[in-house]
Write a protein that holds these residues in place. Structure first.
Motif, short mmCIF file in Angstrom:
data_model
loop_
_atom_site.label_atom_id
_atom_site.label_comp_id
_atom_site.label_asym_id
_atom_site.label_seq_id
_atom_site.Cartn_x
_atom_site.Cartn_y
_atom_site.Cartn_z
N ILE A 280 0.85 -1.19 0.00
CA ILE A 280 0.00 0.00 0.00
C ILE A 280 0.88 1.24 0.00
CG2 ILE A 280 -1.68 1.29 1.38
CD1 ILE A 280 -2.71 -1.39 2.42
N PRO A 281 0.51 2.28 -0.76
CA PRO A 281 1.37 3.48 -0.83
C PRO A 281 1.29 4.34 0.42
CG PRO A 281 -0.62 3.84 -2.10
CD PRO A 281 -0.66 2.40 -1.65
N LYS A 282 2.41 4.93 0.74
CA LYS A 282 2.49 5.93 1.79
C LYS A 282 2.35 7.33 1.19
CE LYS A 282 5.66 7.50 5.44
NZ LYS A 282 7.00 7.26 6.06
N SER A 283 2.99 7.55 0.06
CA SER A 283 2.87 8.82 -0.66
C SER A 283 3.18 8.59 -2.13
CB SER A 283 3.82 9.88 -0.08
OG SER A 283 5.17 9.52 -0.29
N GLU A 304 -2.65 7.23 6.90
CA GLU A 304 -2.36 5.79 6.93
C GLU A 304 -3.61 4.96 7.19
OE1 GLU A 304 0.13 2.90 9.85
OE2 GLU A 304 1.22 4.64 9.06
N ASN A 305 -4.42 5.35 8.15
CA ASN A 305 -5.62 4.58 8.48
C ASN A 305 -6.60 4.56 7.31
OD1 ASN A 305 -4.73 4.01 11.09
ND2 ASN A 305 -5.58 5.92 11.90
N GLU A 306 -6.75 5.70 6.63
CA GLU A 306 -7.71 5.78 5.53
C GLU A 306 -7.28 4.92 4.34
OE1 GLU A 306 -10.12 9.23 3.09
OE2 GLU A 306 -7.95 9.43 3.30
N ILE A 307 -6.03 5.05 3.92
CA ILE A 307 -5.59 4.31 2.73
C ILE A 307 -5.54 2.81 3.03
CG2 ILE A 307 -3.11 4.51 3.20
CD1 ILE A 307 -4.78 4.82 -0.26
N ILE A 349 -10.53 8.88 -1.53
CA ILE A 349 -9.49 9.09 -0.52
C ILE A 349 -9.46 10.60 -0.23
CG2 ILE A 349 -7.08 8.73 0.08
CD1 ILE A 349 -8.62 6.14 -0.56
N THR A 350 -9.94 10.99 0.94
CA THR A 350 -10.18 12.42 1.19
C THR A 350 -9.32 13.03 2.29
OG1 THR A 350 -11.96 11.89 2.76
CG2 THR A 350 -12.58 12.15 0.44
N LYS A 351 -8.62 12.22 3.07
CA LYS A 351 -7.90 12.73 4.23
C LYS A 351 -6.41 12.95 3.99
CE LYS A 351 -11.06 10.49 7.49
NZ LYS A 351 -11.18 9.53 8.62
#
Length: 363
Positions: A280-283, A304-307, A349-351
């Protein structure tokens, strides 16, 4: 009888030659030199300090002070080696857990050798391809005795393997110097966790009264089949480079090596990105041009929690789904919206935190 003796002689000579060839090949592999620096890392908020040991055979110390680099990042280093390490032999102090761990294990030195030999290609500022080498081997220490080893070079970090340490008790031995005694000083240990230069105040407040999330760093290593896609509106076009930082500590850039050195901005160009099994990507960072040739760059840093939740939901029913993480730039090139799409689902993905820059460059 003579024929039999002749055959035996030829067989023995052939066996000796094969053995000699194998020995020469082994010696060639063992003496091949790759310059690298040893370093270690730990997750934000969970500092560690190596009590003793480091990479082994040949020995390279990781006794480098308190680690604060962040998961998968390169920390300090005091020496350089040119021989491939065969294993890890380390004892470290985990401040957040207030305990020692130790590990003695073989690491995947064949994979390390392969990565050294292959290196990777990068496109420089001039647009020309150049070969790059890995020049760090990183040992990462996470809560629960989790140990991960990576290799890192310019803009690329690749995982080598995951290993497991054991919790141990160490009684303070006699004859320690003033620094060595600090490992056994409860006031010193507590002070490290409260030091804002080591654990930022924001991280301290976030983690306050929360249990240590054992298993989290193993969950980062779960991989899914996905790719980033990009929508540049109002006749804009993508640049040739996308940079990804992943939660498992890996980092790499996607570059189209067939991308032409532009003489005419109107060249029809689309970045070709394949589906890849990855964490999963961090950035994600990327750049693009508007219809006038103005260059922009943007970076999206995910919550992190959202993605993590988005990937978990999308892949819940089908682990083999191919998903797209879509980045859409608005008409005025000031904002980026992100969606995870696949398996008949779209998750906004909004946060995330994002930055968009307008460059001085223009084609």
């Amino acid at each position: 009888m003579k024929n039999l003796l002749f055959i035996l002689l030829i067989t023995q000579l052939s066996a000796c030659q094969n053995k000699q060839t194998q020995q020469q090949n082994m010696e060639t592999t063992q003496t091949e030199k790759f310059a690298w620096n040893p370093t270690f890392t730990c997750p934000d908020g969970y500092p560690v300090e190596v009590y003793s040991g480091g990479f082994a055979e040949p020995y390279q110390s990781l006794h480098l002070g308190v680690g604060t680099a962040g998961w998968g990042e390169t920390g300090g280093s005091m020496s350089e080696s040119k021989q491939i390490p065969q294993g890890l032999q380390v004892t470290w102090l985990a401040f957040a857990e207030d305990c020692f761990y130790t590990i003695k294990c073989e690491i995947d030195h064949k994979k390390i050798e392969q990565l050294f030999q292959e290196g990777f290609e990068m496109r420089g500022a001039s647009g020309k391809l150049k070969h790059e080498d890995y020049y760090y081997i990183i040992a990462g220490f996470a809560p629960g005795g989790v140990v991960v080893v990576w290799m890192a070079g310019a803009a690329k970090t690749t995982e080598v393997g995951r290993y497991q340490g054991e919790k141990i008790e160490i009684k303070e031995p006699p004859g320690l110097d003033s620094h060595e005694r600090l490992y056994f000083d409860a006031v010193y240990r507590k002070g490290v966790m409260e030091n804002e230069k080591i654990v930022p105040l924001e991280v301290q407040q976030t983690n306050k009264n929360k249990p240590i999330p054992y298993g989290l760093w193993d969950s980062y290593r779960v991989k899914y089949v996905w790719k980033p896609t990009f929508v540049i509106q109002n006749d804009g076009k993508m640049n040739e480079r996308v940079t990804l930082d992943l939660l498992n500590g890996e980092r790499y850039s996607i570059r189209d090596f067939n991308f032409p050195i532009r003489t005419d901005y109107k060249d029809n160009y689309n970045l070709k990105i394949e589906y890849t099994k990855q964490a999963i990507p961090k950035s994600v960072g990327f750049s693009w041009y508007d219809k006038e040739g103005q260059l922009y760059s943007g970076k999206v840093e995910f919550d992190e929690n959202e993605i993590f939740e988005a990937f978990t939901i999308l892949y819940k029913d089908n682990k083999d789904t191919e998903a797209e993480l879509e980045f859409k730039v608005n008409m005025t090139n000031t904002f980026i919206t992100v969606k995870l799409k696949g398996n008949g689902k779209e998750i906004a993905i909004t946060k995330s935190q994002q930055k968009v820059f307008e460059s001085d460059n223009k084609w």
